[in-house]
Design a protein around this motif. Structure first.
Motif, PDB file in Angstrom:
ATOM      1  N   UNK A  65       0.874  -1.182   0.000  1.00 41.49           N
ATOM      2  CA  UNK A  65       0.000   0.000   0.000  1.00 41.49           C
ATOM      3  C   UNK A  65       0.907   1.226   0.000  1.00 41.49           C
ATOM      4  N   UNK A  66       1.026   1.897  -1.153  1.00 39.98           N
ATOM      5  CA  UNK A  66       1.939   3.024  -1.241  1.00 39.98           C
ATOM      6  C   UNK A  66       3.365   2.548  -1.061  1.00 39.98           C
ATOM      7  N   UNK A  67       4.065   3.088  -0.074  1.00 39.08           N
ATOM      8  CA  UNK A  67       5.419   2.641   0.247  1.00 39.08           C
ATOM      9  C   UNK A  67       5.439   1.742   1.475  1.00 39.08           C
ATOM     10  N   UNK A  68       4.272   1.368   1.976  1.00 35.23           N
ATOM     11  CA  UNK A  68       4.186   0.457   3.118  1.00 35.23           C
ATOM     12  C   UNK A  68       4.037  -0.984   2.620  1.00 35.23           C
ATOM     13  N   UNK A  69       4.789  -1.883   3.235  1.00 29.97           N
ATOM     14  CA  UNK A  69       4.636  -3.300   2.973  1.00 29.97           C
ATOM     15  C   UNK A  69       3.563  -3.852   3.904  1.00 29.97           C
ATOM     16  N   UNK A  70       2.732  -4.725   3.382  1.00 36.08           N
ATOM     17  CA  UNK A  70       1.685  -5.368   4.185  1.00 36.08           C
ATOM     18  C   UNK A  70       1.952  -6.864   4.164  1.00 36.08           C
ATOM     19  N   UNK A  71       2.311  -7.406   5.322  1.00 32.04           N
ATOM     20  CA  UNK A  71       2.766  -8.787   5.438  1.00 32.04           C
ATOM     21  C   UNK A  71       1.698  -9.646   6.098  1.00 32.04           C
ATOM     22  N   UNK A  72       1.492 -10.829   5.553  1.00 34.75           N
ATOM     23  CA  UNK A  72       0.613 -11.830   6.162  1.00 34.75           C
ATOM     24  C   UNK A  72       1.486 -12.800   6.957  1.00 34.75           C
ATOM     25  N   UNK A  73       1.215 -12.963   8.246  1.00 35.75           N
ATOM     26  CA  UNK A  73       1.995 -13.876   9.072  1.00 35.75           C
ATOM     27  C   UNK A  73       1.337 -14.046  10.429  1.00 35.75           C
ATOM     28  N   UNK A  74       1.621 -15.156  11.110  1.00 34.71           N
ATOM     29  CA  UNK A  74       1.010 -15.459  12.414  1.00 34.71           C
ATOM     30  C   UNK A  74       2.043 -16.158  13.283  1.00 34.71           C
ATOM     31  N   UNK A  75       2.164 -15.731  14.528  1.00 33.10           N
ATOM     32  CA  UNK A  75       3.035 -16.415  15.489  1.00 33.10           C
ATOM     33  C   UNK A  75       2.288 -16.575  16.811  1.00 33.10           C
ATOM     34  N   UNK A  76       2.782 -17.479  17.658  1.00 29.22           N
ATOM     35  CA  UNK A  76       2.203 -17.671  18.993  1.00 29.22           C
ATOM     36  C   UNK A  76       2.252 -16.390  19.810  1.00 29.22           C
ATOM     37  N   UNK A  77       3.359 -15.657  19.668  1.00 27.80           N
ATOM     38  CA  UNK A  77       3.546 -14.447  20.464  1.00 27.80           C
ATOM     39  C   UNK A  77       2.677 -13.295  19.965  1.00 27.80           C
ATOM     40  N   UNK A  78       2.450 -13.251  18.670  1.00 23.09           N
ATOM     41  CA  UNK A  78       1.698 -12.149  18.075  1.00 23.09           C
ATOM     42  C   UNK A  78       0.583 -12.746  17.223  1.00 23.09           C
ATOM     43  N   UNK A  79      -0.561 -12.956  17.799  1.00 25.32           N
ATOM     44  CA  UNK A  79      -1.624 -13.698  17.139  1.00 25.32           C
ATOM     45  C   UNK A  79      -2.501 -12.771  16.293  1.00 25.32           C
TER      46      UNK A  79
END
Length: 229
Positions: A127-141
């Motif tokens: 989005x523009x100059x921002x990266x948008x990442x898909x990801x999931x971890x136990x610490x950051x759900x």
């Protein structure tokens, strides 16, 4: 979704790239992603060869770069790529994101953001100059993470699948992601669930739709199912 289906129905083939038997640049092991730059040039990411191949708008091969490794212009398990609004090519891998200047004849690495503060990417859009990442971890759900040009994470949102243990939640929260700029939206799908969701850039859910006719046994969603070109 109906508008997208109408556009697809009226589409015509403009260029064909690749073949089952031909020169090495035309044979792909696994097409992980495709991106177009501002001049209409086509970039194809081969996830099997860990390589990006560039073609002119008419399909003529121009160059390739990459190869498996950890060098500045090498890749290890690339999963996606996209151009930022400034023309930088971002390539997401399991452990990092690399950004390249591809405007000249030489490809130059301009930045690299390692997984750490960024959850290991499973998919990516821009989005523009921002990266948008898909990801999931136990610490950051959370499943969606917005990354500023300097590599810092500015926001995370979206809960993904919310039942069962962490292994089940991690597996069922995976899927494609796509970005739209007008209006700014992040659209997420699920590999194993007949569901699409759209968020604004503050993380507020804008709409959610179920796809009851999706055959989960034979169909895995990709970015084309999101209704976004």
């Amino acid at each position: 979704m109906l508008a997208f289906r109408s556009r697809v129905a009226s589409a015509r083939v403009a260029t064909t790239i690749g073949s089952a038997d031909g020169p090495s640049y035309a044979v792909f092991g696994r097409i992980a992603d495709v991106a177009l730059d501002g001049g209409g040039r086509i970039y194809v990411l081969d996830g099997f060869a860990d390589e990006i191949r560039q073609f002119e708008p008419d399909g003529e091969f121009r160059r390739s770069f990459g190869g498996r490794g950890d060098g500045p212009t090498e890749f290890r398990d690339p999963i996606g790529m996209a151009f930022t609004s400034s023309g930088t090519l971002a390539v997401a891998m399991r452990a990092s994101i690399k950004l390249f200047d591809v405007a000249d004849s030489a490809v130059a690495l301009v930045a690299m953001h390692r997984a750490g503060d960024i959850p290991p990417p499973r998919a990516m859009c821009v989005l523009g100059d921002h990266l948008v990442v898909r990801g999931w971890t136990d610490e950051d759900q959370r499943i969606v993470h917005m990354i500023a040009p300097d590599g810092s994470r500015t926001r995370s949102f979206g809960t993904g699948y919310e039942r069962g243990g962490s292994l089940v939640r991690s597996q069922l929260s995976r899927g494609p992601i796509a970005c739209t700029n007008d209006p700014p939206r992040v659209v997420v799908g699920y590999n194993e669930l007949p569901l699409l969701q759209a968020y604004d850039t503050t993380g507020v859910l804008q709409w959610e739709v179920s796809l009851p006719d999706l055959d989960r046994k034979s169909t895995r969603l990709n970015s084309s199912h999101l209704g976004i070109s």
